[in-house]
Design a protein around this motif. Structure first.
Motif, PDB file in Angstrom:
ATOM      1  N   LEU A  34      39.332 100.924  99.188  1.00  0.00           N
ATOM      2  CA  LEU A  34      38.841 102.204  98.680  1.00  0.00           C
ATOM      3  C   LEU A  34      37.313 102.247  98.517  1.00  0.00           C
ATOM      4  N   PRO A  35      36.639 101.135  98.142  1.00  0.00           N
ATOM      5  CA  PRO A  35      35.167 101.204  98.041  1.00  0.00           C
ATOM      6  C   PRO A  35      34.449 101.525  99.357  1.00  0.00           C
ATOM      7  N   LEU A  36      35.171 101.483 100.489  1.00  0.00           N
ATOM      8  CA  LEU A  36      34.528 101.845 101.750  1.00  0.00           C
ATOM      9  C   LEU A  36      34.036 103.298 101.751  1.00  0.00           C
ATOM     10  N   ILE A  37      34.525 104.080 100.805  1.00  0.00           N
ATOM     11  CA  ILE A  37      34.049 105.461 100.683  1.00  0.00           C
ATOM     12  C   ILE A  37      32.541 105.488 100.424  1.00  0.00           C
ATOM     13  N   TRP A  38      32.023 104.488  99.707  1.00  0.00           N
ATOM     14  CA  TRP A  38      30.587 104.443  99.349  1.00  0.00           C
ATOM     15  C   TRP A  38      29.827 103.412 100.176  1.00  0.00           C
ATOM     16  N   ARG A  39      30.356 103.058 101.342  1.00  0.00           N
ATOM     17  CA  ARG A  39      29.743 101.982 102.135  1.00  0.00           C
ATOM     18  C   ARG A  39      28.336 102.341 102.616  1.00  0.00           C
TER      19      ARG A  39
END
Length: 395
Positions: free
Chosen positions: A56-61
């Motif tokens: 889910l943190p890939l949203i802010w990659r």
């Protein structure tokens, strides 16, 4: 525009929306997939949570690459500690390494590469220690495979970073060039406006001064000698026509009209004609030329001398008063050409080159273009004196 070009344009203009869609897609497919497919052993919800933290943190990659990478690395360390299974959510590892190399700071990029190698080593050791019949050679092969995957992801990310910075540099340079082009265009327009103002002043001021002087004389002469009045009116007519031709030529140049007059600009050879036209206004002029030219002046410099003489004689007509006389001298020496115009009138009201009048100010601007100088002011014995010097152009 073709569909794929439209899609590419939308992706470039909306990078954060792309990251949101990509991150949610990877989370739904590879994060929850861990809990759905691997939940048969009873720990599906734990693996689903772990997969969620890993993907889910890939949203802010792109917006916060360091923070997103830190959360993902922590989640993978937890995975190494609690299980030896290979989860689908581990697809986030090469994406994270790529994102750090492409969008993070330089130290974050190398830190991501190092973390990727360490993670590949830990995963190879962990999987090898829990696998039956495993051997050190198998762990080495796993490490080499995972390490190559990390290295390829980092390389593509670094290439993307280099391309992005190059494009930014080119865009900044193009923007600066556009700003400089606009500034140069504005400066050129301002310079051209000043040039036009000087030309129009020189043409109109001199001609109107002659016309006004002749008109006053014709008014008085008409009562006593009609013949002189007719000659005076002929002079006014000739001066007006000459001024009109000059104005048409100037306006033709402004319009870029191909049919505009091709009459050459005044030069030193036209000085006698200027003096004769001014003498017809009743001003006595004594002209002298001293020395010979050591080398030719540019056409623009000759026009400057002509206009300076025209402006000085116009000032004599306007300010010197009745029965004034003027002296004009062109002196050549080894440095350049000097123009002297003096009169025995009233001193032009103490008008100097620093005054606000357009004539002398325009004269100074013209002469400054050729590295010359202008001195103008009243003389101690009465009258006014204008001195213009223009040096020879260096070869």
């Amino acid at each position: 525009m073709t569909p794929h070009r439209s899609l590419d344009k939308w992706i470039r203009q909306n990078p954060h929306k792309v990251d949101l869609i990509l991150g949610l897609g990877i989370w739904l497919v590879f994060g929850l997939l861990a809990g759905i497919m691997l939940g048969v052993s009873g720990n599906g919800w734990q693996l689903a949570i772990l997969g969620t933290v890993q993907t889910l943190p890939l949203i802010w990659r792109r917006r916060h690459p360091g923070l997103a990478a830190g959360i993902i690395v922590l989640a993978h360390l937890i995975q190494v500690a609690v299980t030896d299974e290979l989860l689908p959510s581990q697809i986030a590892v090469p994406i994270t390494v790529y994102s750090l190399a492409a969008y993070g700071r330089r130290w974050q990029s190398f830190a991501g590469l190092a973390a990727g190698f360490v993670g590949a080593l830990l995963a190879s050791i962990r999987v090898g220690s829990w696998s039956a019949g495993s051997s050190p050679e198998g762990a080495v092969r796993n490490f080499i495979g995972l390490g190559l995957l990390v290295l390829v992801a980092w390389t593509f990310g670094d290439l993307a970073r280099t391309r992005r910075l190059t494009l930014q540099t080119l865009e900044d340079r193009a923007r600066r060039l556009e700003i400089e082009r606009e500034q140069e265009r504005a400066l050129a327009a301002a310079d051209e406006r000043s040039h036009i103002a000087r030309e129009m002043h020189d043409i109109v001021a001199h001609s109107l001064s002659v016309i006004i002087t002749q008109s006053d004389g014709a008014r008085y002469a008409s009562e006593h000698d009609p013949g002189i009045a007719r000659e005076t009116l002929a002079t006014i007519s000739q001066t007006g026509r000459s001024s009109l031709r000059e104005m048409r030529r100037l306006l033709g140049v402004l319009r870029s009209d191909e049919e505009a007059s091709t009459r050459p600009l005044p030069a030193l050879v036209d000085v006698p004609e200027l003096l004769d036209a001014t003498r017809m206004s009743g001003l006595a002029i004594n002209f002298a030329q001293v020395g010979t030219a050591r080398r030719e002046l540019p056409a623009g410099a000759e026009l400057t001398v002509y206009r300076a003489m025209q402006e000085a004689l116009t000032n004599v007509l306007k300010h010197a008063g009745p029965e004034a006389a003027a002296g004009v001298t062109l002196r050549w020496d080894n440095r350049g050409l000097q123009l002297l115009v003096s009169d025995n009138g009233r001193g032009a009201g103490a008008l100097g080159s620093s005054a606000s009048g357009q004539g002398l100010r325009g004269m100074a601007e013209r002469v400054a273009l050729y590295e010359g100088d202008v001195e103008a002011g009243p003389t101690p014995g009465g009258g006014f004196r204008v001195s213009v010097f223009i040096p020879y152009t260096e070869d």
